[in-house]
Design a protein around this motif. Structure first.
Motif: not given
Length: 127
Positions: A1-2, A31-32, A26-29, A117-118, A100
């Protein structure tokens, strides 16, 4: 969950400074791309500054160049917006957002919210 959680907003006199923080989970830091955006009621959401977390490249809106600085603490998965020499026109709700890196990382004036996205919940800055 981001999840993106902003903090650091408040009221400040013109010419003053504030530092906003956006904690990420909540995500691959790396890569964003992450950005700071702001919006006044009745106006479009506008881009302020962005940073590619993997390489560190930064981008700014012309209105804040030389006054604002976006940075990151990768170990803490936190992105900052240092705002100096604040002006009345900087008053707005400030949001951080992430997407991303392949979707691009430059700043645009009028932001299409679904392009990111978020989103965080926002933090108010009043000058």
């Amino acid at each position: 969950h981001v999840q993106l959680v902003e903090s650091g907003g408040g009221s400040v006199q013109a010419g003053g400074s504030l530092r906003l923080s956006c904690a990420v989970s909540g995500y691959s830091y790396s890569s964003y791309c992450m950005g700071w955006f702001r919006q006044d009621p009745g106006k479009e959401r506008e881009g302020v500054a962005t940073i590619y977390l993997g390489g560190g490249s930064t981008y700014y809106a012309d209105s804040v160049k030389g006054r604002f600085a976006i940075s990151q603490d990768a170990a803490k998965k936190t992105v900052f917006l240092q705002m100096n020499n604040l002006k009345l026109e900087d008053t707005a709700m400030y949001y951080c957002a992430a997407r991303f890196w392949t979707r691009g990382c430059t700043v645009v004036q009028n932001v299409h919210i679904p392009d990111w996205s978020y989103w965080g919940q926002g933090t108010q800055v009043t000058v």
